[in-house]
Design a protein around this motif. Structure first.
Motif, PDB file in Angstrom:
ATOM      1  N   MET A  87       0.786  -1.639  -0.204  1.00 53.67           N
ATOM      2  CA  MET A  87      -0.556  -0.012  -0.369  1.00 53.67           C
ATOM      3  C   MET A  87       0.863   1.276   0.055  1.00 53.67           C
ATOM      4  O   MET A  87       2.349   1.636   0.799  1.00 53.67           O
ATOM      5  CB  MET A  87      -0.589   0.087   1.736  1.00 53.67           C
ATOM      6  N   ASP A  88       0.750   1.534  -0.938  1.00 60.32           N
ATOM      7  CA  ASP A  88       1.672   3.125  -0.722  1.00 60.32           C
ATOM      8  C   ASP A  88       1.036   4.447  -0.003  1.00 60.32           C
ATOM      9  O   ASP A  88      -0.314   4.279   0.550  1.00 60.32           O
ATOM     10  CB  ASP A  88       1.765   3.512  -2.630  1.00 60.32           C
ATOM     11  N   LYS A  89       1.791   5.426  -0.202  1.00 60.93           N
ATOM     12  CA  LYS A  89       1.125   6.984   1.185  1.00 60.93           C
ATOM     13  C   LYS A  89      -0.252   7.597   0.785  1.00 60.93           C
ATOM     14  O   LYS A  89      -0.808   7.635   1.788  1.00 60.93           O
ATOM     15  CB  LYS A  89       2.687   7.782   0.576  1.00 60.93           C
ATOM     16  N   ALA A  90      -0.261   7.167  -0.616  1.00 58.02           N
ATOM     17  CA  ALA A  90      -1.374   8.184  -0.923  1.00 58.02           C
ATOM     18  C   ALA A  90      -3.010   7.074   0.138  1.00 58.02           C
ATOM     19  O   ALA A  90      -3.368   7.548   0.302  1.00 58.02           O
ATOM     20  CB  ALA A  90      -1.432   8.276  -2.243  1.00 58.02           C
ATOM     21  N   GLN A  91      -2.112   5.912  -0.024  1.00 55.76           N
ATOM     22  CA  GLN A  91      -3.672   5.178  -0.059  1.00 55.76           C
ATOM     23  C   GLN A  91      -3.868   4.868   1.822  1.00 55.76           C
ATOM     24  O   GLN A  91      -5.210   5.368   2.530  1.00 55.76           O
ATOM     25  CB  GLN A  91      -3.603   3.948  -0.514  1.00 55.76           C
ATOM     26  N   LYS A  92      -2.683   5.347   1.885  1.00 57.82           N
ATOM     27  CA  LYS A  92      -2.538   5.469   3.583  1.00 57.82           C
ATOM     28  C   LYS A  92      -3.210   6.340   3.777  1.00 57.82           C
ATOM     29  O   LYS A  92      -3.628   6.655   5.138  1.00 57.82           O
ATOM     30  CB  LYS A  92      -1.205   4.919   4.368  1.00 57.82           C
ATOM     31  N   ASN A  93      -2.805   7.608   3.147  1.00 56.41           N
ATOM     32  CA  ASN A  93      -3.729   8.748   4.380  1.00 56.41           C
ATOM     33  C   ASN A  93      -4.532   8.770   3.546  1.00 56.41           C
ATOM     34  O   ASN A  93      -5.330  10.282   4.023  1.00 56.41           O
ATOM     35  CB  ASN A  93      -2.423   9.735   3.787  1.00 56.41           C
ATOM     36  N   GLY A  94      -5.229   8.755   2.323  1.00 51.80           N
ATOM     37  CA  GLY A  94      -6.863   8.490   2.177  1.00 51.80           C
ATOM     38  C   GLY A  94      -7.624   8.526   3.372  1.00 51.80           C
ATOM     39  O   GLY A  94      -8.390   9.706   3.428  1.00 51.80           O
ATOM     40  N   PRO A  95      -7.980   8.168   4.535  1.00 47.60           N
ATOM     41  CA  PRO A  95      -8.953   8.241   5.299  1.00 47.60           C
ATOM     42  C   PRO A  95      -8.568   9.431   6.012  1.00 47.60           C
ATOM     43  O   PRO A  95      -9.136  10.029   6.814  1.00 47.60           O
ATOM     44  CB  PRO A  95      -8.645   7.344   6.091  1.00 47.60           C
ATOM     45  N   VAL A  96      -7.084   9.395   6.886  1.00 49.88           N
ATOM     46  CA  VAL A  96      -6.404  11.168   7.742  1.00 49.88           C
ATOM     47  C   VAL A  96      -7.202  12.117   6.545  1.00 49.88           C
ATOM     48  O   VAL A  96      -7.618  12.790   7.196  1.00 49.88           O
ATOM     49  CB  VAL A  96      -4.865  10.574   7.422  1.00 49.88           C
ATOM     50  N   ASP A  97      -6.498  12.196   4.849  1.00 54.08           N
ATOM     51  CA  ASP A  97      -7.035  13.150   4.716  1.00 54.08           C
ATOM     52  C   ASP A  97      -8.540  13.453   4.821  1.00 54.08           C
ATOM     53  O   ASP A  97      -9.366  14.520   4.683  1.00 54.08           O
ATOM     54  CB  ASP A  97      -6.823  13.298   2.930  1.00 54.08           C
ATOM     55  N   GLY A  98      -9.718  12.670   4.047  1.00 60.27           N
ATOM     56  CA  GLY A  98     -11.049  12.471   4.698  1.00 60.27           C
ATOM     57  C   GLY A  98     -11.078  13.081   5.778  1.00 60.27           C
ATOM     58  O   GLY A  98     -11.891  14.119   5.826  1.00 60.27           O
ATOM     59  N   LEU A  99     -10.725  12.835   6.619  1.00 60.45           N
ATOM     60  CA  LEU A  99     -10.970  12.806   8.171  1.00 60.45           C
ATOM     61  C   LEU A  99     -10.482  14.122   8.299  1.00 60.45           C
ATOM     62  O   LEU A  99     -11.065  15.603   8.821  1.00 60.45           O
ATOM     63  CB  LEU A  99     -10.093  12.663   9.274  1.00 60.45           C
ATOM     64  N   LYS A 100      -9.563  15.061   7.665  1.00 64.18           N
ATOM     65  CA  LYS A 100      -9.282  16.358   7.962  1.00 64.18           C
ATOM     66  C   LYS A 100     -10.410  17.563   6.898  1.00 64.18           C
ATOM     67  O   LYS A 100     -10.829  18.459   7.624  1.00 64.18           O
ATOM     68  CB  LYS A 100      -7.558  16.464   7.096  1.00 64.18           C
TER      69      LYS A 100
END
Length: 60
Positions: free
Chosen positions: A1-14
């Motif tokens: 899993m790349d960084k963009a996929q890992k940060n997807g939920p966090v970005d949505g939360l932001k």
């Protein structure tokens, strides 16, 4: 899993947190009604659910 996929939920939360803050800024404390307060509580509940989901996915 790349960084963009890992940060997807966090970005949505932001994004959701920013929406909450913008909503909060538009409410006048002196004239806020029950509907507006209920909407804020619902948004906080949604944020909490998202955080719990991210935490449980992180443990996996």
């Amino acid at each position: 899993m790349d960084k963009a996929q890992k940060n997807g939920p966090v970005d949505g939360l932001k994004t959701r947190l920013n929406q909450f803050l913008e909503t909060l800024e538009t409410i006048e404390p002196e004239t806020a009604d029950l509907h507006e307060i209920d909407r804020l509580i619902s948004m906080v509940d949604e944020l909490e659910e998202q955080v719990e989901k991210i935490k449980s996915e992180k443990k996996s």
